[in-house]
Write a protein that holds these residues in place. Structure first.
Motif, PDB file in Angstrom:
ATOM      1  N   CYS A 498      -6.075  -5.303   7.424  1.00 60.94           N
ATOM      2  CA  CYS A 498      -5.963  -5.248   5.965  1.00 60.94           C
ATOM      3  C   CYS A 498      -5.317  -6.520   5.395  1.00 60.94           C
ATOM      4  N   SER A 499      -4.331  -7.061   6.110  1.00 59.62           N
ATOM      5  CA  SER A 499      -3.583  -8.207   5.596  1.00 59.62           C
ATOM      6  C   SER A 499      -4.422  -9.477   5.546  1.00 59.62           C
ATOM      7  N   ALA A 500      -5.576  -9.429   6.239  1.00 55.66           N
ATOM      8  CA  ALA A 500      -6.454 -10.601   6.218  1.00 55.66           C
ATOM      9  C   ALA A 500      -7.026 -10.806   4.829  1.00 55.66           C
ATOM     10  N   CYS A 501      -7.213  -9.715   4.127  1.00 53.28           N
ATOM     11  CA  CYS A 501      -7.765  -9.798   2.770  1.00 53.28           C
ATOM     12  C   CYS A 501      -6.677  -9.604   1.707  1.00 53.28           C
ATOM     13  N   HIS A 502      -5.763  -8.684   1.995  1.00 50.59           N
ATOM     14  CA  HIS A 502      -4.739  -8.327   0.998  1.00 50.59           C
ATOM     15  C   HIS A 502      -3.471  -9.116   1.294  1.00 50.59           C
ATOM     16  N   LYS A 503      -3.402 -10.255   0.580  1.00 49.30           N
ATOM     17  CA  LYS A 503      -2.291 -11.178   0.787  1.00 49.30           C
ATOM     18  C   LYS A 503      -1.096 -10.806  -0.083  1.00 49.30           C
ATOM     19  N   SER A 504       0.093 -11.326   0.300  1.00 48.55           N
ATOM     20  CA  SER A 504       1.316 -11.101  -0.446  1.00 48.55           C
ATOM     21  C   SER A 504       1.418 -12.123  -1.550  1.00 48.55           C
ATOM     22  N   LEU A 505       1.681 -11.671  -2.752  1.00 46.63           N
ATOM     23  CA  LEU A 505       1.829 -12.546  -3.910  1.00 46.63           C
ATOM     24  C   LEU A 505       3.235 -12.404  -4.497  1.00 46.63           C
ATOM     25  N   GLU A 506       3.614 -13.341  -5.371  1.00 44.52           N
ATOM     26  CA  GLU A 506       4.934 -13.292  -5.994  1.00 44.52           C
ATOM     27  C   GLU A 506       4.775 -13.422  -7.499  1.00 44.52           C
ATOM     28  N   THR A 507       5.408 -12.544  -8.179  1.00 46.12           N
ATOM     29  CA  THR A 507       5.408 -12.598  -9.637  1.00 46.12           C
ATOM     30  C   THR A 507       6.813 -12.295 -10.110  1.00 46.12           C
ATOM     31  N   ASN A 508       7.323 -13.202 -10.881  1.00 49.92           N
ATOM     32  CA  ASN A 508       8.684 -13.023 -11.412  1.00 49.92           C
ATOM     33  C   ASN A 508       9.683 -12.710 -10.297  1.00 49.92           C
ATOM     34  N   GLN A 509       9.586 -13.458  -9.244  1.00 52.74           N
ATOM     35  CA  GLN A 509      10.475 -13.348  -8.091  1.00 52.74           C
ATOM     36  C   GLN A 509      10.341 -11.998  -7.379  1.00 52.74           C
ATOM     37  N   THR A 510       9.200 -11.367  -7.573  1.00 53.99           N
ATOM     38  CA  THR A 510       8.954 -10.088  -6.915  1.00 53.99           C
ATOM     39  C   THR A 510       7.704 -10.224  -6.084  1.00 53.99           C
ATOM     40  N   PHE A 511       7.812  -9.870  -4.840  1.00 52.62           N
ATOM     41  CA  PHE A 511       6.666  -9.950  -3.944  1.00 52.62           C
ATOM     42  C   PHE A 511       5.931  -8.611  -3.924  1.00 52.62           C
ATOM     43  N   TYR A 512       4.581  -8.712  -3.905  1.00 56.47           N
ATOM     44  CA  TYR A 512       3.772  -7.510  -3.817  1.00 56.47           C
ATOM     45  C   TYR A 512       2.467  -7.872  -3.137  1.00 56.47           C
ATOM     46  N   THR A 513       1.745  -6.883  -2.678  1.00 57.80           N
ATOM     47  CA  THR A 513       0.470  -7.080  -2.001  1.00 57.80           C
ATOM     48  C   THR A 513      -0.661  -6.934  -3.005  1.00 57.80           C
ATOM     49  N   GLN A 514      -1.586  -7.846  -2.915  1.00 57.76           N
ATOM     50  CA  GLN A 514      -2.712  -7.790  -3.850  1.00 57.76           C
ATOM     51  C   GLN A 514      -3.789  -6.853  -3.304  1.00 57.76           C
ATOM     52  N   TYR A 515      -4.095  -5.867  -4.126  1.00 57.32           N
ATOM     53  CA  TYR A 515      -5.138  -4.911  -3.740  1.00 57.32           C
ATOM     54  C   TYR A 515      -6.315  -4.955  -4.718  1.00 57.32           C
ATOM     55  N   LYS A 516      -6.111  -5.456  -5.840  1.00 57.59           N
ATOM     56  CA  LYS A 516      -7.181  -5.514  -6.849  1.00 57.59           C
ATOM     57  C   LYS A 516      -7.739  -6.945  -6.924  1.00 57.59           C
ATOM     58  N   PHE A 517      -9.054  -7.023  -6.905  1.00 56.90           N
ATOM     59  CA  PHE A 517      -9.751  -8.333  -6.994  1.00 56.90           C
ATOM     60  C   PHE A 517     -10.742  -8.280  -8.150  1.00 56.90           C
ATOM     61  N   LYS A 518     -10.818  -9.418  -8.841  1.00 61.77           N
ATOM     62  CA  LYS A 518     -11.783  -9.503  -9.935  1.00 61.77           C
ATOM     63  C   LYS A 518     -13.190  -9.863  -9.422  1.00 61.77           C
ATOM     64  N   ASP A 519     -13.180 -10.510  -8.273  1.00 65.45           N
ATOM     65  CA  ASP A 519     -14.477 -11.025  -7.739  1.00 65.45           C
ATOM     66  C   ASP A 519     -14.546 -10.632  -6.274  1.00 65.45           C
ATOM     67  N   PHE A 520     -15.687 -10.035  -5.886  1.00 61.59           N
ATOM     68  CA  PHE A 520     -15.876  -9.647  -4.487  1.00 61.59           C
ATOM     69  C   PHE A 520     -16.865 -10.573  -3.758  1.00 61.59           C
ATOM     70  N   SER A 521     -17.069 -11.759  -4.323  1.00 61.99           N
ATOM     71  CA  SER A 521     -18.014 -12.701  -3.655  1.00 61.99           C
ATOM     72  C   SER A 521     -17.380 -13.221  -2.371  1.00 61.99           C
ATOM     73  N   CYS A 522     -18.202 -13.655  -1.436  1.00 59.47           N
ATOM     74  CA  CYS A 522     -17.731 -14.117  -0.125  1.00 59.47           C
ATOM     75  C   CYS A 522     -16.755 -15.286  -0.267  1.00 59.47           C
ATOM     76  N   ALA A 523     -17.036 -16.141  -1.241  1.00 63.39           N
ATOM     77  CA  ALA A 523     -16.218 -17.337  -1.394  1.00 63.39           C
ATOM     78  C   ALA A 523     -14.793 -17.006  -1.803  1.00 63.39           C
ATOM     79  N   THR A 524     -14.597 -15.777  -2.322  1.00 68.99           N
ATOM     80  CA  THR A 524     -13.236 -15.371  -2.728  1.00 68.99           C
ATOM     81  C   THR A 524     -12.311 -15.344  -1.521  1.00 68.99           C
ATOM     82  N   CYS A 525     -12.878 -14.915  -0.379  1.00 69.20           N
ATOM     83  CA  CYS A 525     -12.065 -14.818   0.843  1.00 69.20           C
ATOM     84  C   CYS A 525     -12.450 -15.890   1.868  1.00 69.20           C
ATOM     85  N   HIS A 526     -13.744 -16.233   1.908  1.00 66.38           N
ATOM     86  CA  HIS A 526     -14.199 -17.187   2.934  1.00 66.38           C
ATOM     87  C   HIS A 526     -14.406 -18.559   2.295  1.00 66.38           C
ATOM     88  N   GLN A 527     -14.058 -19.620   3.024  1.00 70.28           N
ATOM     89  CA  GLN A 527     -14.257 -20.981   2.533  1.00 70.28           C
ATOM     90  C   GLN A 527     -15.589 -21.538   3.041  1.00 70.28           C
TER      91      GLN A 527
END
Length: 527
Positions: A498-527
């Motif tokens: 799961c952590s391969a896609c759902h990375k940890s982000l920081e907002t206002n000095q608070t860390f959280y895991t991103q579960y919501k994505f606006k774009d599900f295209s391959c390029a969002t995760c793959h380079q």
């Protein structure tokens, strides 16, 4: 006709002869002796009436004369001929016994009239009902047959319980009072106070054989207790005279070496050292109330235990060795209106009964809030603990043991919630450490208590339902199904971490895991 004439003539001749021989009809008493054939019953042929003939019939009178008894044996009458006083042939109604009652000397009979007897008419005594001889009693009247005994004429009111000689106690003037009686001649001479006691108190009256009867004989007097109640209940033996005199019960003759333990109040404990006069203020014979400690000792508790006449006495809790300390047991307390249970068993007496300088045992309360502060007052609804009864939630064994059925509320506890302490949800503290209670007005959404670690990523219409992914037992994501999202896991995506896609982000000095994505295209995760 000649024969009948002869018979008539003979009858007439016999009547003439009889008339010449008899001077007149006999009295009624001798009427049975009428006729020529009976003359010799009284007369001796050729002589006058013989005394011996009279006495052959009047045998009872003859016996008295021979015995030298009675009027006819007296010097005034003895030697006289009977006919001098008792002639006959004077007709049927003639009274053969005649004398002047007013001048008659009754003492010649052997019985001198004295006192009230002198005023009586002869017929009051000389009645057939008083004559014991049945032969004489059948006569219309007679002066014979009376015995000079009181009981012959007078009713024996003592019913043969005393001497037959009434003169031993009474005189002939009157029966009451018994002027000849002297109590000193009895086996119980009257001494001291007994001299002034009314006779009726000892010689009581009852109905016996349907007659009024007063007891004079058979009265027990060997012991004082035969008449007097032993107020000591035989504690000092049967001889009252060992201590008392006949002059007065209150007059005590001896107190030396007195054994107080023989009384109803045995001296023990501190009572042994108390001076006698401390209790016996006046006479030693004056009764002293001693059944209760409060008879002598001041009631320290000021009537707290005197609600009833049969209330407990001091000895129920204290001993004669001293008032300090108490023997009042837990078993006794459990029979009171407040049985001791749980932590109350370990609570010292003074914690409840000595809230101030004075001990208090009444009206100190029966409910929890009478002693304990109700910290939930006006916070928890009365419906969950009626009348502020703390035992609806708390236990007497320990205050932190709470048995409350949370299912009665609108929020049923499940999983990990059942293991939480009530204070975790219902008590909050501010920066100063002050606790604030809250038992109503809760929002049942998870985020009303739990922090949203996902930064509102799963919020829908202003609400986040954690149960879509988590459950009550623990915080593990057991309810989440990725296939129900907008990005179904297929191929290699199904096995990737799961952590391969759902990375940890920081907002206002608070860390959280991103579960919501606006774009599900391959390029969002793959380079």
């Amino acid at each position: 006709m000649h024969r009948y004439s002869l018979i008539i003539l003979l009858l007439l001749v016999s009547q003439v002869v009889l008339a010449q021989l008899s001077p007149g009809d006999l009295s009624k008493a001798h009427a049975n002796l009428e006729g020529l054939s009976n003359c010799t019953q009284c007369h001796v042929i050729g002589e006058k009436v013989s005394n011996s003939k009279c006495l052959d019939c009047h045998t009872l009178l003859n016996e008295r004369i021979v015995s030298n008894k009675g009027y006819h044996a007296s010097g005034e009458i003895k030697g006289k001929e009977c006919v001098e006083c008792h002639s006959d042939h004077h007709g049927r109604k003639f009274e053969m016994i005649r004398f002047d009652k007013n001048t008659f000397k009754h003492d010649l009979t052997g019985y001198e009239l004295q006192g009230a007897h002198q005023k009586l008419d002869c017929k009051e005594c000389h009645q057939s009902k008083f004559i014991t001889n049945k032969q004489i009693a059948k006569k219309d009247y007679s002066y014979l047959g009376l015995e000079p005994k009181c009981a012959v004429c007078h009713t024996d009111v003592h019913q043969q319980t005393l001497s037959s000689s009434c003169n031993d106690c009474h005189d002939q003037n009157q029966f009451v009072p018994a002027s000849n009686f002297n109590h000193k001649s009895t086996q119980f001479p009257l001494l001291g106070k007994h001299e002034n006691v009314d006779c009726e108190k000892c010689h009581q009256t009852e109905i016996k054989n349907n007659e009024k009867f007063r007891h004079f004989a058979g009265i027990k007097f060997n012991s004082c207790t035969s008449c007097h109640t032993d107020v000591h209940n035989n504690k000092f033996g049967p001889n009252c005279t060992d201590c008392h005199t006949v002059n007065s019960f209150r007059s005590v003759t001896a107190l030396s070496n007195f054994d107080h333990n023989s009384t109803n109040f045995k001296l023990s404990g501190k009572h042994k050292n108390v001076d006698c006069k401390s209790c016996h203020k006046g006479s030693y014979t004056t009764p002293i109330a001693h059944n209760r400690c409060s008879n002598c000792h001041q009631d320290y508790h000021q009537g707290q235990f005197a609600a009833k006449k049969l209330s407990p006495d001091c000895k129920n809790c204290h001993s004669v060795d001293g008032f300090a300390g108490s023997s009042y047991s837990i078993d006794q307390h459990n029979k009171s209106q407040f049985p001791l249970r749980g932590a109350h068993l370990a609570t010292p007496c003074f914690a409840c009964h000595q809230q101030n300088e004075k001990w208090q045992f009444r009206n100190i309360g029966k409910t929890c809030v009478d002693c304990h502060e109700n910290i939930h007052k006006n916070i928890i609804s009365d419906g969950f603990y009626p009348n502020q009864n703390c035992t609806a939630c708390h236990q007497e064994n320990a205050w932190n043991q709470i048995e409350f059925d949370h299912n009665l509320t609108a929020f049923k506890l499940k999983g990990a919630h059942t293991k939480q302490d009530c204070r975790v949800c219902h008590f909050t503290k501010n920066n100063q450490g002050e606790a604030t209670q809250k038992f109503s007005g809760f929002n049942q959404d998870c985020l009303s208590c739990h922090q949203d670690e996902h930064q509102k990523q799963f919020e829908k219409e202003g609400k986040t339902n954690c149960l879509n992914c988590h459950h009550h037992e623990d915080w593990k994501i057991t309810n989440f199904n990725h296939d129900k999202t907008d990005f179904k896991l297929e191929g290699k995506h199904a096995t990737i971490n799961c952590s391969a896609c759902h990375k940890s982000l920081e907002t206002n000095q608070t860390f959280y895991t991103q579960y919501k994505f606006k774009d599900f295209s391959c390029a969002t995760c793959h380079q």
